[in-house]
Design an enzyme around this catalytic site. Structure first.
Site, PDB file in Angstrom:
ATOM      1  N   PHE A  35       0.857  -1.189   0.000  1.00  0.00           N
ATOM      2  CA  PHE A  35       0.000   0.000   0.000  1.00  0.00           C
ATOM      3  C   PHE A  35       0.889   1.233   0.000  1.00  0.00           C
ATOM      4  CE2 PHE A  35      -2.364   3.513   1.874  1.00  0.00           C
ATOM      5  CZ  PHE A  35      -3.488   3.507   1.064  1.00  0.00           C
ATOM      6  N   LYS A  84       2.966   9.468   8.426  1.00  0.00           N
ATOM      7  CA  LYS A  84       2.077   9.249   9.569  1.00  0.00           C
ATOM      8  C   LYS A  84       2.498   9.860  10.908  1.00  0.00           C
ATOM      9  CE  LYS A  84      -0.748   5.467   7.963  1.00  0.00           C
ATOM     10  NZ  LYS A  84      -0.425   5.047   6.607  1.00  0.00           N
ATOM     11  N   ASP A 129       9.269   2.642   1.603  1.00  0.00           N
ATOM     12  CA  ASP A 129       8.104   3.382   2.094  1.00  0.00           C
ATOM     13  C   ASP A 129       7.981   3.076   3.586  1.00  0.00           C
ATOM     14  OD1 ASP A 129       5.591   4.172   2.916  1.00  0.00           O
ATOM     15  OD2 ASP A 129       4.540   3.449   1.135  1.00  0.00           O
TER      16      ASP A 129
HETATM   17  C1  LIG Z   1      -0.732   5.301   5.215  1.00  0.00           C
HETATM   18  C2  LIG Z   1       0.259   4.861   4.213  1.00  0.00           C
HETATM   19  C3  LIG Z   1       0.477   5.588   3.022  1.00  0.00           C
HETATM   20  C4  LIG Z   1      -0.395   6.756   2.615  1.00  0.00           C
HETATM   21  O1  LIG Z   1      -0.274   7.837   3.473  1.00  0.00           O
HETATM   22  P1  LIG Z   1      -1.328   9.055   3.353  1.00  0.00           P
HETATM   23  O2  LIG Z   1      -0.820  10.046   4.360  1.00  0.00           O
HETATM   24  O3  LIG Z   1      -2.668   8.488   3.699  1.00  0.00           O
HETATM   25  O4  LIG Z   1      -1.278   9.548   1.970  1.00  0.00           O
HETATM   26  C5  LIG Z   1       1.494   5.190   2.182  1.00  0.00           C
HETATM   27  N1  LIG Z   1       2.263   4.131   2.479  1.00  0.00           N
HETATM   28  C6  LIG Z   1       2.088   3.409   3.602  1.00  0.00           C
HETATM   29  C7  LIG Z   1       2.992   2.263   3.893  1.00  0.00           C
HETATM   30  C8  LIG Z   1       1.074   3.734   4.500  1.00  0.00           C
HETATM   31  O5  LIG Z   1       0.877   2.996   5.593  1.00  0.00           O
END
Ligand SMILES: *Cc1c(COP(=O)(O)O)cnc(C)c1O
Length: 400
Positions: free
Chosen positions: A139, A253, A224
Protein backbone atom coordinates in the site's frame (compact mmCIF):
# COMPACT_ATOMS: atom_id res chain seq x y z
CA UNK A 1 -30.51 11.30 20.51
CA UNK A 2 -26.96 11.39 21.88
CA UNK A 3 -24.58 14.16 20.81
CA UNK A 4 -22.61 11.55 18.83
CA UNK A 5 -25.76 10.46 16.99
CA UNK A 6 -26.54 14.07 16.11
CA UNK A 7 -23.09 14.51 14.57
CA UNK A 8 -23.42 11.24 12.67
CA UNK A 9 -26.77 12.34 11.25
CA UNK A 10 -25.22 15.62 10.08
CA UNK A 11 -22.20 13.80 8.60
CA UNK A 12 -24.52 11.54 6.67
CA UNK A 13 -25.82 14.52 4.70
CA UNK A 14 -22.61 16.37 3.82
CA UNK A 15 -19.52 14.16 4.11
CA UNK A 16 -18.49 12.10 1.09
CA UNK A 17 -18.81 8.42 1.80
CA UNK A 18 -15.19 7.50 1.09
CA UNK A 19 -14.83 5.67 4.41
CA UNK A 20 -16.86 3.01 6.15
CA UNK A 21 -16.89 5.00 9.36
CA UNK A 22 -17.69 3.50 12.75
CA UNK A 23 -20.37 5.27 14.82
CA UNK A 24 -17.85 6.93 17.14
CA UNK A 25 -17.21 10.68 17.42
CA UNK A 26 -13.90 11.25 19.22
CA UNK A 27 -13.50 14.82 20.42
CA UNK A 28 -10.63 14.70 22.91
CA UNK A 29 -7.52 12.63 23.55
CA UNK A 30 -4.68 12.24 26.03
CA UNK A 31 -1.98 9.56 25.98
CA UNK A 32 -3.55 6.24 24.95
CA UNK A 33 -7.14 7.34 25.58
CA UNK A 34 -9.77 9.22 23.63
CA UNK A 35 -13.24 10.42 24.64
CA UNK A 36 -16.25 10.74 22.39
CA UNK A 37 -18.77 13.58 22.15
CA UNK A 38 -20.85 11.98 24.90
CA UNK A 39 -17.90 11.52 27.25
CA UNK A 40 -17.37 7.78 26.62
CA UNK A 41 -13.77 6.70 27.14
CA UNK A 42 -11.84 4.47 24.72
CA UNK A 43 -8.47 2.78 24.98
CA UNK A 44 -6.81 3.55 21.65
CA UNK A 45 -4.86 0.67 20.10
CA UNK A 46 -5.07 2.11 16.59
CA UNK A 47 -3.53 5.54 17.37
CA UNK A 48 -4.99 7.21 14.28
CA UNK A 49 -3.46 4.38 12.19
CA UNK A 50 0.08 4.55 13.58
CA UNK A 51 0.05 8.35 13.64
CA UNK A 52 -0.17 9.14 17.34
CA UNK A 53 3.08 7.39 18.29
CA UNK A 54 3.55 9.91 21.11
CA UNK A 55 0.01 9.40 22.36
CA UNK A 56 -2.71 11.99 21.93
CA UNK A 57 -1.87 15.65 22.49
CA UNK A 58 1.72 15.18 23.61
CA UNK A 59 2.49 18.34 25.62
CA UNK A 60 5.70 19.12 23.69
CA UNK A 61 3.90 18.92 20.33
CA UNK A 62 0.98 20.96 21.66
CA UNK A 63 3.38 23.64 22.94
CA UNK A 64 5.34 23.75 19.67
CA UNK A 65 2.15 24.12 17.61
CA UNK A 66 0.81 26.84 19.93
CA UNK A 67 4.03 28.80 19.80
CA UNK A 68 4.60 28.48 16.06
CA UNK A 69 0.93 29.25 15.29
CA UNK A 70 1.27 32.54 17.13
CA UNK A 71 4.56 33.34 15.36
CA UNK A 72 4.32 32.34 11.67
CA UNK A 73 1.95 29.69 10.32
CA UNK A 74 2.84 29.78 6.66
CA UNK A 75 5.05 31.72 4.28
CA UNK A 76 5.85 29.65 1.10
CA UNK A 77 8.81 27.66 -0.12
CA UNK A 78 9.97 30.71 -2.07
CA UNK A 79 11.76 31.45 1.21
CA UNK A 80 13.89 29.57 3.73
CA UNK A 81 12.01 28.09 6.69
CA UNK A 82 14.01 27.60 9.93
CA UNK A 83 11.97 24.74 11.49
CA UNK A 84 12.00 22.94 8.10
CA UNK A 85 15.80 23.26 7.95
CA UNK A 86 16.21 22.04 11.54
CA UNK A 87 13.89 19.09 10.87
CA UNK A 88 15.84 18.11 7.74
CA UNK A 89 19.09 18.30 9.75
CA UNK A 90 17.60 16.05 12.43
CA UNK A 91 16.25 13.42 9.99
CA UNK A 92 19.35 13.40 7.78
CA UNK A 93 21.60 13.29 10.86
CA UNK A 94 19.79 10.17 12.04
CA UNK A 95 19.62 8.35 8.69
CA UNK A 96 21.43 7.46 5.48
CA UNK A 97 19.94 10.51 3.80
CA UNK A 98 21.58 13.79 2.77
CA UNK A 99 18.53 15.85 1.81
CA UNK A 100 14.82 16.09 2.53
CA UNK A 101 11.81 17.23 0.52
CA UNK A 102 8.68 18.05 2.54
CA UNK A 103 5.06 17.53 1.59
CA UNK A 104 1.77 16.86 3.38
CA UNK A 105 1.07 13.14 3.36
CA UNK A 106 2.41 9.66 2.77
CA UNK A 107 1.02 9.47 -0.75
CA UNK A 108 2.67 12.76 -1.64
CA UNK A 109 5.98 11.57 -0.21
CA UNK A 110 5.74 8.46 -2.40
CA UNK A 111 4.78 10.60 -5.42
CA UNK A 112 7.94 12.60 -4.83
CA UNK A 113 9.99 9.40 -4.56
CA UNK A 114 8.55 8.07 -7.82
CA UNK A 115 9.23 11.36 -9.61
CA UNK A 116 12.77 11.61 -8.25
CA UNK A 117 13.61 8.01 -9.20
CA UNK A 118 12.26 8.58 -12.71
CA UNK A 119 14.03 11.89 -13.23
CA UNK A 120 17.36 10.58 -11.97
CA UNK A 121 17.10 7.41 -14.09
CA UNK A 122 16.04 9.20 -17.26
CA UNK A 123 18.92 11.66 -16.96
CA UNK A 124 21.45 8.98 -16.06
CA UNK A 125 20.37 6.09 -18.30
CA UNK A 126 17.89 7.46 -20.84
CA UNK A 127 14.12 8.05 -21.18
CA UNK A 128 13.20 4.35 -21.44
CA UNK A 129 14.23 3.68 -17.87
CA UNK A 130 11.17 4.40 -15.74
CA UNK A 131 9.62 1.14 -14.50
CA UNK A 132 9.29 0.58 -10.76
CA UNK A 133 8.92 -2.87 -9.22
CA UNK A 134 6.60 -2.99 -6.17
CA UNK A 135 5.09 -5.79 -4.11
CA UNK A 136 1.73 -7.52 -4.19
CA UNK A 137 -0.39 -6.56 -1.16
CA UNK A 138 1.59 -3.34 -0.81
CA UNK A 139 0.00 0.00 0.00
CA UNK A 140 1.56 3.27 -1.11
CA UNK A 141 -1.34 5.75 -1.10
CA UNK A 142 -4.44 6.98 -2.92
CA UNK A 143 -3.16 9.38 -5.58
CA UNK A 144 -3.07 8.05 -9.14
CA UNK A 145 0.66 7.29 -9.13
CA UNK A 146 0.61 5.68 -5.69
CA UNK A 147 -2.56 3.72 -6.51
CA UNK A 148 -0.68 2.43 -9.56
CA UNK A 149 2.27 1.52 -7.32
CA UNK A 150 0.00 -0.22 -4.81
CA UNK A 151 -0.31 -3.98 -5.31
CA UNK A 152 -3.98 -4.33 -4.35
CA UNK A 153 -6.78 -4.65 -6.88
CA UNK A 154 -9.34 -3.24 -4.43
CA UNK A 155 -7.43 0.06 -4.34
CA UNK A 156 -6.96 0.20 -8.13
CA UNK A 157 -10.32 -0.84 -9.57
CA UNK A 158 -12.57 1.93 -10.91
CA UNK A 159 -9.60 4.16 -11.82
CA UNK A 160 -8.25 2.85 -15.10
CA UNK A 161 -6.15 3.74 -16.93
CA UNK A 162 -3.55 3.50 -14.18
CA UNK A 163 -0.18 5.16 -14.49
CA UNK A 164 2.05 3.14 -16.79
CA UNK A 165 5.33 1.71 -15.50
CA UNK A 166 4.67 -0.36 -12.36
CA UNK A 167 5.31 -4.08 -12.08
CA UNK A 168 4.04 -6.05 -9.08
CA UNK A 169 5.77 -9.13 -7.72
CA UNK A 170 5.04 -11.25 -4.61
CA UNK A 171 6.37 -9.84 -1.31
CA UNK A 172 9.20 -11.81 0.32
CA UNK A 173 10.40 -13.21 -3.00
CA UNK A 174 13.74 -11.68 -4.03
CA UNK A 175 14.03 -14.05 -6.99
CA UNK A 176 10.78 -12.63 -8.37
CA UNK A 177 12.30 -9.14 -8.24
CA UNK A 178 15.48 -10.32 -9.98
CA UNK A 179 13.36 -12.00 -12.66
CA UNK A 180 11.26 -8.84 -13.20
CA UNK A 181 14.24 -6.54 -13.85
CA UNK A 182 14.52 -5.35 -17.45
CA UNK A 183 16.53 -2.54 -19.10
CA UNK A 184 13.47 -0.34 -18.39
CA UNK A 185 13.58 -0.89 -14.63
CA UNK A 186 14.67 2.13 -12.57
CA UNK A 187 13.73 1.26 -8.97
CA UNK A 188 12.31 -1.18 -6.45
CA UNK A 189 9.81 0.27 -3.97
CA UNK A 190 8.81 -1.65 -0.82
CA UNK A 191 7.41 -1.27 2.66
CA UNK A 192 9.94 -2.96 4.98
CA UNK A 193 6.95 -4.44 6.82
CA UNK A 194 3.66 -4.37 4.92
CA UNK A 195 1.07 -2.54 7.01
CA UNK A 196 -2.27 -2.40 5.18
CA UNK A 197 -1.43 -5.72 3.51
CA UNK A 198 -1.74 -7.51 6.87
CA UNK A 199 1.37 -6.75 8.96
CA UNK A 200 3.61 -8.91 6.74
CA UNK A 201 7.12 -9.31 8.15
CA UNK A 202 10.02 -9.66 5.68
CA UNK A 203 11.63 -13.11 5.63
CA UNK A 204 15.21 -13.29 6.95
CA UNK A 205 17.61 -12.07 4.26
CA UNK A 206 14.86 -10.72 1.96
CA UNK A 207 15.68 -7.02 2.19
CA UNK A 208 19.43 -7.73 2.00
CA UNK A 209 18.87 -9.75 -1.17
CA UNK A 210 16.76 -6.92 -2.62
CA UNK A 211 19.51 -4.42 -1.79
CA UNK A 212 22.03 -6.64 -3.61
CA UNK A 213 19.83 -6.87 -6.70
CA UNK A 214 19.46 -3.08 -6.72
CA UNK A 215 23.22 -2.60 -6.42
CA UNK A 216 23.96 -5.16 -9.11
CA UNK A 217 21.43 -3.73 -11.58
CA UNK A 218 21.92 -0.04 -10.75
CA UNK A 219 18.37 0.38 -9.39
CA UNK A 220 17.23 2.75 -6.67
CA UNK A 221 15.84 1.12 -3.56
CA UNK A 222 12.89 3.15 -2.27
CA UNK A 223 11.58 2.19 1.17
CA UNK A 224 8.10 3.38 2.09
CA UNK A 225 8.42 3.82 5.86
CA UNK A 226 5.27 5.91 6.11
CA UNK A 227 3.82 3.44 8.63
CA UNK A 228 6.93 1.63 9.92
CA UNK A 229 9.03 4.75 10.55
CA UNK A 230 9.49 7.00 13.57
CA UNK A 231 9.98 4.41 16.29
CA UNK A 232 6.99 2.19 15.54
CA UNK A 233 9.18 -0.94 15.32
CA UNK A 234 11.58 0.00 18.11
CA UNK A 235 14.11 1.62 15.76
CA UNK A 236 13.76 5.11 14.34
CA UNK A 237 13.40 3.48 10.90
CA UNK A 238 12.40 -0.16 10.35
CA UNK A 239 15.15 -0.85 7.82
CA UNK A 240 17.67 -0.56 10.67
CA UNK A 241 16.49 -4.03 11.77
CA UNK A 242 17.61 -5.60 8.52
CA UNK A 243 21.16 -4.34 8.03
CA UNK A 244 20.45 -2.34 4.88
CA UNK A 245 19.97 1.26 3.82
CA UNK A 246 17.70 2.49 1.04
CA UNK A 247 18.50 5.22 -1.48
CA UNK A 248 15.19 6.98 -0.88
CA UNK A 249 12.89 6.73 2.14
CA UNK A 250 9.43 8.19 2.66
CA UNK A 251 7.90 9.11 6.02
CA UNK A 252 4.59 10.62 7.05
CA UNK A 253 2.08 9.25 9.57
CA UNK A 254 3.81 9.73 12.94
CA UNK A 255 6.24 12.43 11.84
CA UNK A 256 4.49 15.42 13.42
CA UNK A 257 2.61 13.86 16.33
CA UNK A 258 -0.71 13.98 14.46
CA UNK A 259 -0.21 17.09 12.33
CA UNK A 260 -0.24 16.39 8.57
CA UNK A 261 3.20 16.16 6.99
CA UNK A 262 5.20 13.89 4.72
CA UNK A 263 8.81 13.78 3.65
CA UNK A 264 11.02 12.10 1.12
CA UNK A 265 14.64 11.64 2.16
CA UNK A 266 17.38 10.75 -0.32
CA UNK A 267 21.08 10.36 -0.80
CA UNK A 268 22.79 13.31 -2.44
CA UNK A 269 23.50 11.35 -5.64
CA UNK A 270 19.76 11.05 -6.30
CA UNK A 271 18.53 14.19 -4.55
CA UNK A 272 20.61 16.26 -6.97
CA UNK A 273 18.17 15.32 -9.75
CA UNK A 274 15.55 17.66 -8.27
CA UNK A 275 16.61 21.05 -9.58
CA UNK A 276 14.61 24.26 -8.97
CA UNK A 277 11.15 24.10 -10.51
CA UNK A 278 11.01 20.32 -11.01
CA UNK A 279 8.85 19.46 -7.98
CA UNK A 280 7.10 21.36 -5.23
CA UNK A 281 4.27 21.83 -2.76
CA UNK A 282 2.51 24.95 -1.46
CA UNK A 283 2.10 23.76 2.11
CA UNK A 284 4.89 21.18 2.20
CA UNK A 285 7.24 21.77 5.11
CA UNK A 286 5.51 24.93 6.25
CA UNK A 287 6.57 26.49 9.58
CA UNK A 288 3.62 25.15 11.57
CA UNK A 289 3.92 21.51 10.51
CA UNK A 290 7.70 21.35 10.66
CA UNK A 291 7.72 22.94 14.13
CA UNK A 292 5.28 20.23 15.21
CA UNK A 293 7.46 17.52 13.60
CA UNK A 294 10.63 18.85 15.17
CA UNK A 295 9.00 18.66 18.60
CA UNK A 296 7.58 15.21 17.87
CA UNK A 297 10.83 13.62 16.66
CA UNK A 298 12.78 15.17 19.53
CA UNK A 299 10.22 13.89 22.04
CA UNK A 300 10.44 10.41 20.50
CA UNK A 301 14.22 10.39 20.95
CA UNK A 302 14.45 12.25 24.27
CA UNK A 303 11.80 10.20 26.04
CA UNK A 304 13.25 6.80 25.19
CA UNK A 305 10.25 5.78 23.13
CA UNK A 306 12.20 3.54 20.75
CA UNK A 307 13.29 1.38 23.68
CA UNK A 308 9.77 1.58 25.01
CA UNK A 309 8.31 0.34 21.70
CA UNK A 310 10.67 -2.66 21.84
CA UNK A 311 9.80 -3.52 25.45
CA UNK A 312 6.04 -2.95 25.16
CA UNK A 313 5.96 -4.70 21.78
CA UNK A 314 7.54 -7.79 23.31
CA UNK A 315 5.05 -7.67 26.16
CA UNK A 316 2.09 -7.24 23.77
CA UNK A 317 3.25 -10.15 21.58
CA UNK A 318 3.66 -12.32 24.71
CA UNK A 319 0.17 -11.48 25.98
CA UNK A 320 -1.37 -11.98 22.51
CA UNK A 321 0.49 -15.31 22.31
CA UNK A 322 -1.38 -16.38 25.44
CA UNK A 323 -4.64 -15.59 23.66
CA UNK A 324 -3.46 -17.61 20.66
CA UNK A 325 -2.87 -20.62 22.93
CA UNK A 326 -6.39 -20.23 24.29
CA UNK A 327 -8.46 -19.41 21.19
CA UNK A 328 -8.44 -21.68 18.15
CA UNK A 329 -9.53 -18.84 15.83
CA UNK A 330 -6.13 -17.15 16.37
CA UNK A 331 -3.78 -18.49 13.72
CA UNK A 332 -0.66 -16.39 14.24
CA UNK A 333 0.69 -13.41 16.18
CA UNK A 334 3.44 -11.50 14.36
CA UNK A 335 5.11 -8.16 14.72
CA UNK A 336 8.19 -6.07 15.36
CA UNK A 337 8.07 -3.52 18.15
CA UNK A 338 4.58 -2.05 18.43
CA UNK A 339 3.53 -2.98 14.90
CA UNK A 340 1.70 -6.20 15.62
CA UNK A 341 -0.80 -8.33 13.74
CA UNK A 342 -3.01 -11.17 14.93
CA UNK A 343 -4.06 -13.39 12.04
CA UNK A 344 -7.47 -14.99 12.55
CA UNK A 345 -9.08 -17.92 10.79
CA UNK A 346 -12.22 -15.76 10.45
CA UNK A 347 -12.93 -12.17 9.30
CA UNK A 348 -12.18 -9.67 12.08
CA UNK A 349 -14.75 -6.97 11.32
CA UNK A 350 -17.26 -8.03 13.97
CA UNK A 351 -14.53 -8.28 16.64
CA UNK A 352 -13.54 -4.68 15.90
CA UNK A 353 -17.17 -3.52 16.30
CA UNK A 354 -17.61 -5.44 19.54
CA UNK A 355 -14.28 -3.99 20.74
CA UNK A 356 -15.65 -0.50 20.21
CA UNK A 357 -18.72 -1.39 22.28
CA UNK A 358 -16.35 -2.42 25.09
CA UNK A 359 -14.22 0.70 24.86
CA UNK A 360 -11.28 -0.59 22.80
CA UNK A 361 -10.31 1.01 19.48
CA UNK A 362 -8.64 -1.52 17.23
CA UNK A 363 -8.52 -2.29 13.55
CA UNK A 364 -8.68 -5.12 11.07
CA UNK A 365 -6.63 -5.11 7.90
CA UNK A 366 -6.60 -7.53 5.00
CA UNK A 367 -9.93 -8.86 6.30
CA UNK A 368 -8.58 -11.33 8.87
CA UNK A 369 -5.65 -9.58 10.57
CA UNK A 370 -6.28 -7.58 13.74
CA UNK A 371 -3.71 -4.79 13.73
CA UNK A 372 -2.34 -3.36 16.95
CA UNK A 373 -0.43 -0.08 16.59
CA UNK A 374 -0.95 1.63 19.96
CA UNK A 375 0.90 4.79 20.98
CA UNK A 376 4.50 4.00 21.94
CA UNK A 377 3.78 5.46 25.39
CA UNK A 378 1.42 2.54 26.11
CA UNK A 379 1.91 0.88 29.52
CA UNK A 380 1.79 -2.80 30.56
CA UNK A 381 -1.44 -2.03 32.43
CA UNK A 382 -3.04 -0.65 29.28
CA UNK A 383 -1.89 -3.69 27.32
CA UNK A 384 -3.39 -5.93 30.03
CA UNK A 385 -6.64 -4.00 29.79
CA UNK A 386 -6.77 -4.38 25.99
CA UNK A 387 -5.87 -8.10 26.18
CA UNK A 388 -8.63 -8.73 28.76
CA UNK A 389 -11.20 -7.11 26.44
CA UNK A 390 -9.82 -9.02 23.44
CA UNK A 391 -9.98 -12.30 25.36
CA UNK A 392 -13.74 -11.82 25.74
CA UNK A 393 -14.15 -10.74 22.10
CA UNK A 394 -12.32 -13.83 20.78
CA UNK A 395 -14.40 -16.15 22.97
CA UNK A 396 -17.60 -14.49 21.73
CA UNK A 397 -16.45 -14.64 18.10
CA UNK A 398 -15.61 -18.34 18.36
CA UNK A 399 -19.02 -19.05 19.93
CA UNK A 400 -21.00 -17.29 17.17
C1 LIG B 1 -0.73 5.30 5.22
C2 LIG B 1 0.26 4.86 4.21
C3 LIG B 1 0.48 5.59 3.02
C4 LIG B 1 -0.39 6.76 2.62
O1 LIG B 1 -0.27 7.84 3.47
P1 LIG B 1 -1.33 9.05 3.35
O2 LIG B 1 -0.82 10.05 4.36
O3 LIG B 1 -2.67 8.49 3.70
O4 LIG B 1 -1.28 9.55 1.97
C5 LIG B 1 1.49 5.19 2.18
N1 LIG B 1 2.26 4.13 2.48
C6 LIG B 1 2.09 3.41 3.60
C7 LIG B 1 2.99 2.26 3.89
C8 LIG B 1 1.07 3.73 4.50
O5 LIG B 1 0.88 3.00 5.59
Amino acid sequence: MTISEQWIERADKVIMKTYGRYPIVPVRGAGCRVWDADGREYLDFLAGVAVNNLGHCHPKVVAAIREQAATLIHCSNYYHIPPQIALAELLCGRSFADRAFFCNSGAEANEAAIKLARKYSRETFGPERYTIITAAESFHGRTMATVSATGQEKVQRFFDPLLHGFVHVPFNDAAAIAAAVTPQTCAVMLEPIQGEGGVNIPAPGYLKAVREICDRCGLLLILDEVQTGLGRTGKLFAHEHFGIEPDIMTLAKALAGGAPIGTMLAREKYAAAFSPGTHGSTFGGNPLMTAAALAAVNALLDEGLLERATAMGAYLVKRLGELQAKHAIVEEVRGIGLMVGMKLTVPGGEIVKQGHARGLLLNVTHDTVLRFVPPLVVTEREIDEAVAILDGLLAAAAAS
